[in-house]
Design an enzyme around this catalytic site. Structure first.
Site, PDB file in Angstrom:
ATOM      1  N   HIS A   7       9.664  -8.108  45.678  1.00 60.31           N
ATOM      2  CA  HIS A   7      10.297  -9.292  45.192  1.00 60.31           C
ATOM      3  C   HIS A   7      10.250 -10.524  45.995  1.00 60.31           C
ATOM      4  O   HIS A   7      11.218 -11.358  46.239  1.00 60.31           O
ATOM      5  CB  HIS A   7      11.697  -8.959  44.539  1.00 60.31           C
ATOM      6  CG  HIS A   7      12.145 -10.174  43.405  1.00 60.31           C
ATOM      7  ND1 HIS A   7      11.946 -11.436  43.305  1.00 60.31           N
ATOM      8  CD2 HIS A   7      12.267  -9.708  42.382  1.00 60.31           C
ATOM      9  CE1 HIS A   7      12.342 -11.967  42.194  1.00 60.31           C
ATOM     10  NE2 HIS A   7      12.378 -10.952  41.325  1.00 60.31           N
ATOM     11  N   GLU A  14       4.961  -9.952  41.435  1.00 59.39           N
ATOM     12  CA  GLU A  14       5.793  -8.937  41.548  1.00 59.39           C
ATOM     13  C   GLU A  14       4.831  -7.604  40.853  1.00 59.39           C
ATOM     14  O   GLU A  14       4.810  -7.611  39.563  1.00 59.39           O
ATOM     15  CB  GLU A  14       7.192  -8.743  40.623  1.00 59.39           C
ATOM     16  CG  GLU A  14       8.043  -9.789  41.480  1.00 59.39           C
ATOM     17  CD  GLU A  14       9.053 -10.126  40.584  1.00 59.39           C
ATOM     18  OE1 GLU A  14      10.014  -8.992  40.337  1.00 59.39           O
ATOM     19  OE2 GLU A  14       9.275 -11.088  40.251  1.00 59.39           O
ATOM     20  N   HIS A  53      16.738  -4.359  37.305  1.00 61.45           N
ATOM     21  CA  HIS A  53      16.476  -4.036  39.078  1.00 61.45           C
ATOM     22  C   HIS A  53      17.287  -2.929  39.254  1.00 61.45           C
ATOM     23  O   HIS A  53      17.714  -2.649  40.407  1.00 61.45           O
ATOM     24  CB  HIS A  53      16.736  -5.167  39.856  1.00 61.45           C
ATOM     25  CG  HIS A  53      15.365  -6.103  39.787  1.00 61.45           C
ATOM     26  ND1 HIS A  53      14.382  -5.991  39.164  1.00 61.45           N
ATOM     27  CD2 HIS A  53      15.858  -7.515  40.027  1.00 61.45           C
ATOM     28  CE1 HIS A  53      13.583  -7.233  39.146  1.00 61.45           C
ATOM     29  NE2 HIS A  53      14.489  -8.248  39.588  1.00 61.45           N
ATOM     30  N   ARG A  79      13.285  -4.920  34.112  1.00 65.22           N
ATOM     31  CA  ARG A  79      14.441  -4.798  32.939  1.00 65.22           C
ATOM     32  C   ARG A  79      14.031  -3.547  32.036  1.00 65.22           C
ATOM     33  O   ARG A  79      12.808  -3.366  31.831  1.00 65.22           O
ATOM     34  CB  ARG A  79      14.351  -5.984  31.984  1.00 65.22           C
ATOM     35  CG  ARG A  79      15.026  -7.206  32.644  1.00 65.22           C
ATOM     36  CD  ARG A  79      15.085  -8.551  31.650  1.00 65.22           C
ATOM     37  NE  ARG A  79      15.685  -9.596  32.262  1.00 65.22           N
ATOM     38  CZ  ARG A  79      15.172 -10.472  33.299  1.00 65.22           C
ATOM     39  NH1 ARG A  79      13.906 -10.162  33.784  1.00 65.22           N
ATOM     40  NH2 ARG A  79      15.904 -11.464  34.020  1.00 65.22           N
ATOM     41  N   ASP A  93       7.831 -16.551  33.552  1.00 63.75           N
ATOM     42  CA  ASP A  93       8.679 -15.269  34.218  1.00 63.75           C
ATOM     43  C   ASP A  93       8.357 -13.967  33.124  1.00 63.75           C
ATOM     44  O   ASP A  93       9.235 -13.509  32.180  1.00 63.75           O
ATOM     45  CB  ASP A  93      10.194 -15.383  34.022  1.00 63.75           C
ATOM     46  CG  ASP A  93      11.135 -14.404  34.528  1.00 63.75           C
ATOM     47  OD1 ASP A  93      10.461 -13.485  35.254  1.00 63.75           O
ATOM     48  OD2 ASP A  93      12.351 -14.270  34.409  1.00 63.75           O
TER      49      ASP A  93
END
Length: 346
Positions: free
Chosen positions: A176, A311, A105, A80, A248
């Site tokens: 990803h 990631e 992304h 982001r 996350d």
């Protein structure tokens, strides 16, 4: 040369292909030129049987039409960017607002929804090439992005990114892939044990934009230094976990720019252990909190927390935080970074 098979057509009728990579041990990976995407990855379980450990789809049309970024090569900037705008050299560049007024992304003209050119291919290695012009996705500078997948004889899937922009720009590539070490179709990963070599993480606001704080994991559910089962504290009453709907978040790695082991995931059933290596400063661990009855390959249905993503990256929104490592690649400089996922049997 590795095997190549047709992987279906895109909406505009273009043919795509699936490429097989094999190492000296018989381990196999399958990647497609649609998005330079990892489709299947077979690791050996405790009985020596190959298990497909990544979530995916059956053909290019499904990758084109469905979400989740399964196995995707994400660029030009993964994760982001707050406010969907960046400033480089005093010039402001507006990006697509595709996530609560932020950029996720790089907007919906994704690298992973384009057909990449195959630059070279051998039994265990393939290099994809994407030309990204000046102004692509709103970013300054043209570049040729090269992504190489290579299966080595230590059962490591190596991913190598290379590009040289012709203007100062942001580059922050990642892969990803959604991993389930019991098999892509085997349900929850909450029994997987994860170790992260990170003393700190970057807390984010309710829209998942980092606040700029670098916070110690000590005494929090974010502490994976000693290894911890994912399900143990994932639903703890802790603001970052409430905001993220689970894990996350970006962890601050201790590799100091060197290619080193930064994480490990151990399955609870198959006996497969995955080690993660990178030279990048951060890793986003995402526990697939937003998967919801997603129709996947071979008839599988993927639900919330059926996988874990690791990631490797520059920190999210790093362009707005001077205390974060900078994701800006200068004109004529080489962006050159390497991540590997290595598979062993317990």
């Amino acid at each position: 040369m590795g095997n190549k098979t047709i992987f279906g057509k895109t909406k505009d009728g273009r043919e795509t292909y699936l490429y097989e990579l094999t190492n000296g041990n018989g381990m196999k990976a399958y990647v497609t030129d649609f998005g330079a995407t990892l489709v299947r990855l077979f690791a050996f379980d405790k009985d020596g049987k190959p298990v497909d450990v990544v979530l995916g789809y059956d053909d290019a049309a499904e990758y084109e039409n469905r979400g989740g970024a399964l196995g995707a090569t994400v660029g030009r900037s993964a994760n982001r960017i707050g406010g969907a705008r960046i400033e480089i050299g005093g010039v402001i560049y507006e990006l697509e607002k595709n996530d609560n007024g932020n950029n996720l992304h790089s907007g919906e003209d994704y690298y992973q929804k384009r057909i990449w050119k195959v630059e070279k291919q051998s039994e265990n290695e393939i290099t994809f090439l994407l030309y990204s012009p000046d102004g692509d996705q709103g970013y300054p500078g043209a570049l040729e992005m090269h992504v190489t997948y290579m299966l080595d004889d230590d059962n490591g899937l190596n991913i190598h990114y290379e590009a040289v922009p012709d203007q100062d720009t942001v580059i922050n590539m990642t892969n990803h892939s959604y991993f389930n070490l019991n098999g892509h179709d085997s349900g929850t990963v909450l029994g997987h044990k994860v170790t992260l070599n990170a003393d700190c993480f970057t807390p984010a606001d309710a829209e998942s934009i980092p606040t700029g704080e670098i916070r110690s994991v000590e005494g929090t559910p974010m502490d994976f230094r000693g290894g911890k089962v994912l399900g143990e504290e994932i639903d703890a009453d802790y603001e970052p976990l409430r905001f993220g709907g689970g894990y996350d978040h970006n962890w601050v790695l201790k590799n100091e720019g060197r290619f080193a082991k930064v994480a490990e995931v151990v399955s609870d059933k198959s006996g497969i252990r995955m080690e993660v290596y990178t030279d990048l400063p951060g890793v986003q661990m995402y526990t697939a909190n937003f998967l919801d009855h997603l129709q996947g390959k071979n008839g599988a249905v993927y639900e919330k927390r059926d996988a874990v993503c690791l990631e490797t990256q520059y920190f999210p929104d790093a362009v707005h935080h001077d205390n974060f490592p900078s994701p800006i690649c200068r004109k004529g400089e080489k962006y050159d970074t390497h991540t590997a996922y290595r598979f062993l049997t317990e």
